[in-house]
Enzyme design. Structure first.
Site, PDB file in Angstrom:
ATOM      1  N   LYS A 197      -1.262  -0.076  22.563  1.00  0.00           N
ATOM      2  CA  LYS A 197      -1.276   0.605  21.264  1.00  0.00           C
ATOM      3  C   LYS A 197      -0.359   1.812  21.372  1.00  0.00           C
ATOM      4  CE  LYS A 197      -4.331   2.745  17.852  1.00  0.00           C
ATOM      5  NZ  LYS A 197      -5.730   3.099  17.525  1.00  0.00           N
ATOM      6  N   ARG A 207      -4.251   5.694   7.956  1.00  0.00           N
ATOM      7  CA  ARG A 207      -4.955   6.975   8.017  1.00  0.00           C
ATOM      8  C   ARG A 207      -5.282   7.474   6.612  1.00  0.00           C
ATOM      9  NH1 ARG A 207      -1.276   9.304  13.034  1.00  0.00           N
ATOM     10  NH2 ARG A 207      -2.226   7.955  14.626  1.00  0.00           N
ATOM     11  N   LYS A 219      -1.556  11.994  19.021  1.00  0.00           N
ATOM     12  CA  LYS A 219      -2.268  11.062  19.901  1.00  0.00           C
ATOM     13  C   LYS A 219      -1.412  10.603  21.092  1.00  0.00           C
ATOM     14  CE  LYS A 219      -5.394   9.502  16.277  1.00  0.00           C
ATOM     15  NZ  LYS A 219      -6.204   8.388  15.739  1.00  0.00           N
ATOM     16  N   GLU A 235      -1.214  -1.813  31.503  1.00  0.00           N
ATOM     17  CA  GLU A 235      -2.406  -1.823  30.647  1.00  0.00           C
ATOM     18  C   GLU A 235      -3.009  -3.231  30.571  1.00  0.00           C
ATOM     19  OE1 GLU A 235      -3.995   0.605  29.435  1.00  0.00           O
ATOM     20  OE2 GLU A 235      -2.629   2.308  29.297  1.00  0.00           O
ATOM     21  N   LYS A 250      -0.053  -3.314  19.271  1.00  0.00           N
ATOM     22  CA  LYS A 250      -0.050  -2.611  17.980  1.00  0.00           C
ATOM     23  C   LYS A 250       0.933  -1.452  18.048  1.00  0.00           C
ATOM     24  CE  LYS A 250      -3.047   0.024  14.868  1.00  0.00           C
ATOM     25  NZ  LYS A 250      -4.360   0.651  14.654  1.00  0.00           N
ATOM     26  N   SER A 276      -0.376  -1.173   8.915  1.00  0.00           N
ATOM     27  CA  SER A 276      -0.293  -0.734   7.523  1.00  0.00           C
ATOM     28  C   SER A 276       1.115  -0.341   7.097  1.00  0.00           C
ATOM     29  CB  SER A 276      -1.248   0.441   7.307  1.00  0.00           C
ATOM     30  OG  SER A 276      -0.923   1.534   8.160  1.00  0.00           O
ATOM     31  N   TYR A 315      -2.783  -7.346   6.966  1.00  0.00           N
ATOM     32  CA  TYR A 315      -3.204  -7.089   5.585  1.00  0.00           C
ATOM     33  C   TYR A 315      -2.664  -8.162   4.638  1.00  0.00           C
ATOM     34  CZ  TYR A 315      -4.329  -2.710   7.806  1.00  0.00           C
ATOM     35  OH  TYR A 315      -4.856  -1.785   8.675  1.00  0.00           O
TER      36      TYR A 315
END
Length: 326
Positions: A197, A207, A219, A235, A250, A276, A315
């Site tokens: 991510k 958000r 972040k 990871e 992502k 998004s 989506y």
């Protein structure tokens, strides 16, 4: 004229031939549909930065799931829009069995026992700091965050979640969650890890939907640097060893190389999160008449399958399913 022995266009000469030799396909069964759930009753609240996507109260969420199941969509990823007054440093609302999220998970599974729910494990929707972990003097504390995330995952499993999807990017969270789930005999609850991510600018509309942007800082100390791909292999190796059942990348569209990298180095199912911002750009350009939105949707999803994704969280899921029904 030279005699051509090889003429690749022979395999493109008709619709039937092109379909016959098509290497990759997107099916409605490959898709997970994200849903935004909000408090209240009988409300559908449009999200301006995500045309066609809304926040639903629980009753409307159930209606939406019913419509989607008729279209063949059977896997959903619910996300909660939590009022600011219910947020705190330690995300206590995430464990409230009468709270919005756990009540929604329980009710969805009661009314639609055949659906699969992939629930989100991260502190940011419930955190007064807007971060995915516990904040102390501006620092995200890894191991203290694991305790919160583990209890959150357990509460979701108890509510009926089929797949736990930790999206926090804390070190060791897959092993910690697997340990807690197994300790409480939730052996069959899967873990879909947000393995790679990235600290991406593509998350803005999400958000907006959850009203969960960080109150301070960013972040970057826990989400990955967009410049790195080999780090994704580290990871993936850790998540696999810790008990992940799926590995996610992502965002998806700008990270197709990372999807391919994980596909080439893992036998676990690979999930692409068509986020998004990727969705919003297509919708905005289509609304302006600059592109054919439907064709771009199809090409976008196909590119993720071609890169190696087995599953796409998108989506576009409902719109794609409606397209197949036409």
């Amino acid at each position: 004229m030279n005699h051509l022995t090889r003429r690749p266009r022979r395999n493109r000469k008709s619709d039937v031939i092109r379909d016959l030799v098509q290497e990759n396909h997107v099916s409605v069964h490959d898709l997970i549909y994200p849903l935004f759930i909000t408090e209240g009753q009988n409300q559908t609240v449009a999200i301006p930065s995500m045309p066609g996507i809304s926040r639903f109260t629980l009753d409307r969420t159930l209606d939406e799931i019913g419509q989607c199941m008729e279209l063949g969509i059977k896997t959903f990823a619910p996300f909660p829009n939590i009022p600011e007054a219910k947020k705190d440093r330690f995300a206590l609302e995430s464990k409230n069995p009468e709270g919005l999220y756990l009540k929604a998970v329980s009710e969805i599974k009661r009314q639609f026992p055949g659906v699969i729910l992939a629930t989100d494990v991260a502190m940011d929707p419930y955190s007064s700091d807007g971060h995915d972990g516990v904040v102390d003097n501006g620092e995200i504390i890894n191991d203290a965050s694991l305790e919160v995330l583990g209890q959150m995952a357990l509460a979701q499993a108890q509510a009926g979640a089929d797949i736990i999807a930790p999206s926090d990017m804390m070190d060791g969270r897959v092993a910690h969650i697997r340990n807690i789930l197994d300790k409480h005999a939730f052996y069959n609850v899967s873990i879909m890890s947000y393995t790679a991510k990235y600290a991406s600018a593509y998350y803005g509309p999400f958000r907006d939907a959850l009203e969960s942007a960080p109150k301070h800082g960013d972040k970057k100390t826990y989400q990955m640097n967009p410049a790195n791909s080999r780090e994704a292999l580290i990871e993936a190796e850790l998540d696999t060893a810790e008990g992940a059942d799926y590995l996610m990348v992502k965002p998806a569209l700008s990270y197709l190389d990372v999807i391919k990298l994980l596909r080439d180095n893992s036998n676990l199912p690979i999930v692409a999160y068509n986020v998004s911002g990727e969705y919003a750009m297509v919708k905005a350009a289509a609304q302006n008449g600059w592109i054919d939105g439907e064709k771009i949707m199809l090409e976008t999803l196909l590119s993720m399958k071609r890169a190696g994704a087995d599953i796409i969280l998108t989506y576009f899921a409902k719109e794609f399913a409606q397209y197949l029904k036409k």
